[in-house]
Design an enzyme around this catalytic site. Structure first.
Site, PDB file in Angstrom:
ATOM      1  N   GLY A 122       0.788  -1.234   0.000  1.00  0.00           N
ATOM      2  CA  GLY A 122       0.000   0.000   0.000  1.00  0.00           C
ATOM      3  C   GLY A 122       0.816   1.278   0.000  1.00  0.00           C
ATOM      4  O   GLY A 122       0.350   2.298   0.488  1.00  0.00           O
ATOM      5  N   ARG A 130     -15.514 -15.154  -9.895  1.00  0.00           N
ATOM      6  CA  ARG A 130     -15.283 -13.698  -9.898  1.00  0.00           C
ATOM      7  C   ARG A 130     -16.572 -12.891  -9.712  1.00  0.00           C
ATOM      8  O   ARG A 130     -16.587 -11.934  -8.942  1.00  0.00           O
ATOM      9  CB  ARG A 130     -14.578 -13.267 -11.189  1.00  0.00           C
ATOM     10  CG  ARG A 130     -13.103 -13.605 -11.196  1.00  0.00           C
ATOM     11  CD  ARG A 130     -12.397 -13.003 -12.418  1.00  0.00           C
ATOM     12  NE  ARG A 130     -11.140 -13.688 -12.638  1.00  0.00           N
ATOM     13  CZ  ARG A 130     -10.007 -13.399 -12.004  1.00  0.00           C
ATOM     14  NH1 ARG A 130      -9.964 -12.440 -11.116  1.00  0.00           N
ATOM     15  NH2 ARG A 130      -8.899 -14.074 -12.265  1.00  0.00           N
ATOM     16  N   MET A 186      -4.433  -6.537  -7.077  1.00  0.00           N
ATOM     17  CA  MET A 186      -3.925  -7.563  -7.983  1.00  0.00           C
ATOM     18  C   MET A 186      -4.982  -8.590  -8.408  1.00  0.00           C
ATOM     19  O   MET A 186      -4.635  -9.704  -8.797  1.00  0.00           O
ATOM     20  CB  MET A 186      -2.708  -8.255  -7.358  1.00  0.00           C
ATOM     21  CG  MET A 186      -1.568  -7.294  -7.007  1.00  0.00           C
ATOM     22  SD  MET A 186      -1.030  -6.214  -8.366  1.00  0.00           S
ATOM     23  CE  MET A 186       0.138  -7.305  -9.195  1.00  0.00           C
ATOM     24  N   LEU A 235     -10.572  -7.628 -12.804  1.00  0.00           N
ATOM     25  CA  LEU A 235     -11.997  -7.324 -12.625  1.00  0.00           C
ATOM     26  C   LEU A 235     -12.770  -7.662 -13.905  1.00  0.00           C
ATOM     27  O   LEU A 235     -12.266  -7.462 -15.011  1.00  0.00           O
ATOM     28  CB  LEU A 235     -12.160  -5.846 -12.274  1.00  0.00           C
ATOM     29  CG  LEU A 235     -11.496  -5.446 -10.943  1.00  0.00           C
ATOM     30  CD1 LEU A 235     -11.416  -3.930 -10.815  1.00  0.00           C
ATOM     31  CD2 LEU A 235     -12.230  -6.065  -9.760  1.00  0.00           C
ATOM     32  N   HIS A 279      -0.231   1.602 -13.113  1.00  0.00           N
ATOM     33  CA  HIS A 279       0.444   0.431 -13.684  1.00  0.00           C
ATOM     34  C   HIS A 279       1.921   0.770 -13.858  1.00  0.00           C
ATOM     35  O   HIS A 279       2.253   1.852 -14.352  1.00  0.00           O
ATOM     36  CB  HIS A 279      -0.192   0.073 -15.030  1.00  0.00           C
ATOM     37  CG  HIS A 279       0.420  -1.146 -15.649  1.00  0.00           C
ATOM     38  ND1 HIS A 279       0.154  -2.420 -15.184  1.00  0.00           N
ATOM     39  CD2 HIS A 279       1.295  -1.280 -16.664  1.00  0.00           C
ATOM     40  CE1 HIS A 279       0.851  -3.292 -15.908  1.00  0.00           C
ATOM     41  NE2 HIS A 279       1.548  -2.631 -16.807  1.00  0.00           N
ATOM     42  N   ASP A 303      -5.359  -3.199 -18.261  1.00  0.00           N
ATOM     43  CA  ASP A 303      -4.307  -2.188 -18.401  1.00  0.00           C
ATOM     44  C   ASP A 303      -4.458  -1.368 -19.675  1.00  0.00           C
ATOM     45  O   ASP A 303      -3.480  -1.043 -20.360  1.00  0.00           O
ATOM     46  CB  ASP A 303      -2.911  -2.841 -18.332  1.00  0.00           C
ATOM     47  CG  ASP A 303      -2.675  -3.508 -16.988  1.00  0.00           C
ATOM     48  OD1 ASP A 303      -3.247  -3.047 -15.987  1.00  0.00           O
ATOM     49  OD2 ASP A 303      -1.944  -4.509 -16.953  1.00  0.00           O
ATOM     50  N   GLN A 305       8.486   7.480  -8.535  1.00  0.00           N
ATOM     51  CA  GLN A 305       7.693   8.309  -9.460  1.00  0.00           C
ATOM     52  C   GLN A 305       6.196   8.013  -9.330  1.00  0.00           C
ATOM     53  O   GLN A 305       5.367   8.907  -9.490  1.00  0.00           O
ATOM     54  CB  GLN A 305       8.160   8.098 -10.898  1.00  0.00           C
ATOM     55  CG  GLN A 305       9.599   8.532 -11.129  1.00  0.00           C
ATOM     56  CD  GLN A 305       9.853   9.957 -10.675  1.00  0.00           C
ATOM     57  OE1 GLN A 305       9.087  10.865 -10.987  1.00  0.00           O
ATOM     58  NE2 GLN A 305      10.913  10.157  -9.905  1.00  0.00           N
ATOM     59  N   GLU A 306       5.841   6.752  -9.057  1.00  0.00           N
ATOM     60  CA  GLU A 306       4.425   6.418  -8.838  1.00  0.00           C
ATOM     61  C   GLU A 306       3.855   7.278  -7.715  1.00  0.00           C
ATOM     62  O   GLU A 306       2.731   7.770  -7.792  1.00  0.00           O
ATOM     63  CB  GLU A 306       4.266   4.934  -8.488  1.00  0.00           C
ATOM     64  CG  GLU A 306       4.653   3.989  -9.616  1.00  0.00           C
ATOM     65  CD  GLU A 306       4.349   2.531  -9.297  1.00  0.00           C
ATOM     66  OE1 GLU A 306       3.274   2.242  -8.746  1.00  0.00           O
ATOM     67  OE2 GLU A 306       5.216   1.671  -9.608  1.00  0.00           O
TER      68      GLU A 306
HETATM   69  C1  GAR Z   1       2.999  -0.770  -7.665  1.00  0.00           C
HETATM   70  O1  GAR Z   1       4.256  -0.750  -8.282  1.00  0.00           O
HETATM   71  C2  GAR Z   1       1.890  -0.753  -8.699  1.00  0.00           C
HETATM   72  O2  GAR Z   1       2.178   0.044  -9.810  1.00  0.00           O
HETATM   73  C3  GAR Z   1       1.828  -2.195  -9.078  1.00  0.00           C
HETATM   74  O3  GAR Z   1       1.990  -2.900  -7.869  1.00  0.00           O
HETATM   75  C4  GAR Z   1       2.776  -2.113  -6.970  1.00  0.00           C
HETATM   76  C5  GAR Z   1       1.998  -1.968  -5.678  1.00  0.00           C
HETATM   77  O4  GAR Z   1       2.798  -1.386  -4.667  1.00  0.00           O
HETATM   78  N1  GAR Z   1       0.592  -2.509  -9.697  1.00  0.00           N
HETATM   79  C6  GAR Z   1       0.428  -3.492 -10.575  1.00  0.00           C
HETATM   80  O5  GAR Z   1       1.323  -4.231 -10.925  1.00  0.00           O
HETATM   81  C7  GAR Z   1      -0.992  -3.635 -11.091  1.00  0.00           C
HETATM   82  N2  GAR Z   1      -1.085  -4.761 -11.979  1.00  0.00           N
HETATM   83  P1  GAR Z   1       2.126  -0.705  -3.413  1.00  0.00           P
HETATM   84  O6  GAR Z   1       1.179  -1.731  -2.782  1.00  0.00           O
HETATM   85  O7  GAR Z   1       3.281  -0.413  -2.500  1.00  0.00           O
HETATM   86  O8  GAR Z   1       1.409   0.515  -3.863  1.00  0.00           O
END
Ligand code: GAR
Length: 196
Positions: free
Chosen positions: A12, A65, A90, A93, A109, A145, A173-174
């Site tokens: 998270g 699902r 993860m 949907l 992503h 995606d 960067q995210e």
């Molecule tokens: C992040 O890098 C996100 O971009 C990726 O999982 C990580 C979650 O980290 N998402 C995916 O791969 C979606 N398919 P976090 O729980 O620390 O935010």
């Protein structure tokens, strides 16, 4: 202000960056953090920030699902979000669930979409010899995606990179990109945020 639900499966860190951005005059506020994984580290971080949390464990549904998503839907409806942010969520949907929330659901992503949809994005970027990598926030549509791009941030791929090193560089960067996109989106502005 706009009501935001954040869906997580793991540590998270993106959720934390979103929660910590929603202060002061921000046009949105968090109303729920929901995890499909009871062990997700993000749940405690949300509780520590006094945000309501919920768990809808996917495992008892054994691959059904639609049934899992009905439980997810019920939990979401209790909190009536205007915007849903997928943040390291993860579970794939179904089209029905996505269509219900279309125009109100964002995802982050870890690649420069449309490159590298799916998993193992960093290994694939290194393997391909790409000079740069990055992350994308997009509106969620029925295709995995895919959907309109709301923002991207880029990083260099370095000569001795490993998937882990590159992932850490992208994750920094995210944590800048997702809050920037959410703020703009909550203001009703769909123009993409492009960070260098
Ligand atoms: C992040 O890098 C996100 O971009 C990726 O999982 C990580 C979650 O980290 N998402 C995916 O791969 C979606 N398919 P976090 O729980 O620390 O935010």
């Amino acid at each position: 202000s706009k009501r935001v639900a954040i869906l997580i499966s793991g540590s998270g860190s993106n959720m934390v960056s979103l929660l910590d951005s929603m202060t002061g005059d921000h046009p949105a506020r968090p109303v729920l953090v929901l995890s499909n994984n009871p062990q997700a580290g993000g749940l405690e971080k949300a509780r520590a920030r006094d945000v309501a949390t919920a768990v809808v464990d996917h495992r008892p549904f054994k691959g059904d699902r639609p049934a899992f998503e009905a439980a997810l839907q019920a939990e979401l409806e209790r909190h009536a979000p205007d915007i849903i942010c997928l943040a390291g969520f993860m579970r794939v949907l179904t089209a029905g669930f996505v269509q219900h929330w279309q125009g109100r659901m964002l995802n982050i992503h870890p690649s420069l979409l449309p490159k590298y949809k799916g998993l193992n994005t960093h290994a694939r970027a290194i393997e391909a010899g790409d000079a740069e990598a990055g992350c994308t926030v997009h509106e969620v549509t029925a295709e995995l995606d895919d959907g309109p791009i709301l923002g991207q941030a880029r990083v260099p791929v370095l000569p001795d990179d490993t998937p882990d090193l590159l992932a850490k560089r992208v994750l920094v960067q995210e944590h800048r990109l997702y809050p920037a996109v959410l703020r703009r989106y909550a203001e009703g502005d769909r123009r993409p945020v492009m960070l260098p």
